[in-house]
Enzyme design. Structure first.
Site, PDB file in Angstrom:
ATOM      1  N   ASP A 267      -1.319  16.285  -2.170  1.00 46.75           N
ATOM      2  CA  ASP A 267      -1.488  15.365  -3.297  1.00 46.75           C
ATOM      3  C   ASP A 267      -0.386  15.629  -4.320  1.00 46.75           C
ATOM      4  OD1 ASP A 267      -4.195  13.659  -4.455  1.00 46.75           O
ATOM      5  OD2 ASP A 267      -2.629  14.218  -5.885  1.00 46.75           O
TER       6      ASP A 267
ATOM      7  N   HIS B  10      -9.859  13.639   0.281  1.00 46.65           N
ATOM      8  CA  HIS B  10      -9.287  14.761  -0.472  1.00 46.65           C
ATOM      9  C   HIS B  10      -9.866  16.058   0.075  1.00 46.65           C
ATOM     10  CE1 HIS B  10      -7.923  12.531  -4.231  1.00 46.65           C
ATOM     11  NE2 HIS B  10      -8.784  11.633  -3.759  1.00 46.65           N
TER      12      HIS B  10
ATOM     13  N   GLY C 258     -14.290   5.771  -8.434  1.00 46.61           N
ATOM     14  CA  GLY C 258     -13.075   6.434  -8.897  1.00 46.61           C
ATOM     15  C   GLY C 258     -11.882   6.298  -7.958  1.00 46.61           C
TER      16      GLY C 258
ATOM     17  N   ASN D 121     -13.332   9.204  -2.771  1.00 44.80           N
ATOM     18  CA  ASN D 121     -13.604   8.231  -3.831  1.00 44.80           C
ATOM     19  C   ASN D 121     -13.589   6.832  -3.221  1.00 44.80           C
ATOM     20  OD1 ASN D 121     -13.607  10.282  -5.803  1.00 44.80           O
ATOM     21  ND2 ASN D 121     -11.387  10.222  -5.930  1.00 44.80           N
TER      22      ASN D 121
ATOM     23  N   HIS E 280      -6.332   2.791   0.204  1.00 43.69           N
ATOM     24  CA  HIS E 280      -6.123   3.121   1.616  1.00 43.69           C
ATOM     25  C   HIS E 280      -6.983   4.370   1.801  1.00 43.69           C
ATOM     26  CE1 HIS E 280      -3.153   3.765   5.189  1.00 43.69           C
ATOM     27  NE2 HIS E 280      -4.095   4.717   5.285  1.00 43.69           N
TER      28      HIS E 280
ATOM     29  N   CYS F 247       0.833  -1.205   0.000  1.00 46.31           N
ATOM     30  CA  CYS F 247       0.000   0.000   0.000  1.00 46.31           C
ATOM     31  C   CYS F 247       0.871   1.260   0.000  1.00 46.31           C
ATOM     32  CB  CYS F 247      -0.922  -0.020   1.218  1.00 46.31           C
ATOM     33  SG  CYS F 247      -1.844   1.505   1.410  1.00 46.31           S
TER      34      CYS F 247
ATOM     35  N   HIS G 290      -8.726   7.656   2.076  1.00 43.83           N
ATOM     36  CA  HIS G 290      -8.161   9.012   2.101  1.00 43.83           C
ATOM     37  C   HIS G 290      -9.247  10.015   1.779  1.00 43.83           C
ATOM     38  CE1 HIS G 290      -7.603   7.296  -1.935  1.00 43.83           C
ATOM     39  NE2 HIS G 290      -7.805   8.513  -2.403  1.00 43.83           N
TER      40      HIS G 290
HETATM   41  P1  5GP Z   1      -8.153   8.379  -5.518  1.00 39.34           P
HETATM   42  O1  5GP Z   1      -8.477   8.390  -6.963  1.00 39.34           O
HETATM   43  O2  5GP Z   1      -7.730   7.013  -5.029  1.00 39.34           O
HETATM   44  O3  5GP Z   1      -9.200   9.016  -4.675  1.00 39.34           O
HETATM   45  O4  5GP Z   1      -6.924   9.373  -5.378  1.00 39.34           O
HETATM   46  C1  5GP Z   1      -5.622   9.008  -5.103  1.00 39.34           C
HETATM   47  C2  5GP Z   1      -4.842  10.297  -5.054  1.00 39.34           C
HETATM   48  O5  5GP Z   1      -3.554  10.016  -4.554  1.00 39.34           O
HETATM   49  C3  5GP Z   1      -4.645  10.973  -6.421  1.00 39.34           C
HETATM   50  O6  5GP Z   1      -5.166  12.297  -6.365  1.00 39.34           O
HETATM   51  C4  5GP Z   1      -3.143  10.939  -6.625  1.00 39.34           C
HETATM   52  O7  5GP Z   1      -2.639  12.104  -7.260  1.00 39.34           O
HETATM   53  C5  5GP Z   1      -2.606  10.791  -5.224  1.00 39.34           C
HETATM   54  N1  5GP Z   1      -1.364  10.041  -5.154  1.00 39.34           N
HETATM   55  C6  5GP Z   1      -1.099   8.842  -5.733  1.00 39.34           C
HETATM   56  N2  5GP Z   1       0.144   8.443  -5.450  1.00 39.34           N
HETATM   57  C7  5GP Z   1       0.681   9.402  -4.648  1.00 39.34           C
HETATM   58  C8  5GP Z   1       1.969   9.555  -4.032  1.00 39.34           C
HETATM   59  O8  5GP Z   1       2.865   8.715  -4.144  1.00 39.34           O
HETATM   60  N3  5GP Z   1       2.155  10.685  -3.303  1.00 39.34           N
HETATM   61  C9  5GP Z   1       1.194  11.629  -3.144  1.00 39.34           C
HETATM   62  N4  5GP Z   1       1.478  12.698  -2.404  1.00 39.34           N
HETATM   63  N5  5GP Z   1      -0.031  11.521  -3.723  1.00 39.34           N
HETATM   64  C10 5GP Z   1      -0.272  10.415  -4.462  1.00 39.34           C
HETATM   65 ZN    ZN Z   2      -2.462   1.346   3.562  1.00 45.54          ZN
END
Ligand code: 5GP
Ligand code: ZN
Length: 118
Positions: free
Chosen positions: A32, A107, A98, A92, A103, A6, A105
């Site tokens: 992000d 936004h 989406g 999401n 894990h 993860c 999170h």
């Molecule tokens: P999801 O689509 O799962 O809601 O969003 C995942 C978010 O994590 C995306 O906005 C993406 O830019 C961010 N993200 C993915 N990998 C990393 C990373 O290694 N570091 C950081 N800071 N953000 C990440």
């Molecule tokens: Zn995790």
């Protein structure tokens, strides 16, 4: 506790670098890597929870803490004050929701418009 594959567990553990916004015993917040808005950070529980679909009543206080932390960090990170400013909170969840990183999170996005997305 951490899931070996993860990326957000690795960020919480410091194995992958991140730009920290906030940290306490239970929560970690970081910018992000691909922001949609002038302010765009993520708040995650340190303990791995795969998604919002995995929440149970035992997570109520943890999620309450995330939701009350969000407005405070949003202001600290440069979001304008309500009602002219404000911010957007997005969680999401699952493929159709989406979600790309599994894990949980939250936004938090804000700052002057236009934004890249949303
Ligand atoms: P999801 O689509 O799962 O809601 O969003 C995942 C978010 O994590 C995306 O906005 C993406 O830019 C961010 N993200 C993915 N990998 C990393 C990373 O290694 N570091 C950081 N800071 N953000 C990440
Ligand atoms: Zn995790």
């Amino acid at each position: 506790m951490a899931e070996p594959d993860c990326i957000f567990c690795k960020i919480v553990e410091g194995k992958i670098p991140s730009r920290k916004v906030y940290e306490d015993d239970d929560l970690y917040a970081f910018h992000d890597i691909a922001p949609w808005a002038p302010v765009h950070f993520l708040i995650v529980p340190k303990r791995h929870i795969a998604s919002m679909a995995h929440l149970t009543p035992e997570h109520e206080s943890l999620m309450g803490r995330i939701m009350t932390l969000a407005p405070r960090l949003a202001l600290e990170q440069g979001c304008g004050a309500y009602p002219e400013g404000g911010f957007r909170v997005v969680v999401n969840t699952g493929k159709e929701g989406g979600q790309e990183v599994h894990h949980l999170h939250v936004h938090v996005m804000g700052g002057p418009r236009p934004w890249l997305k949303g």
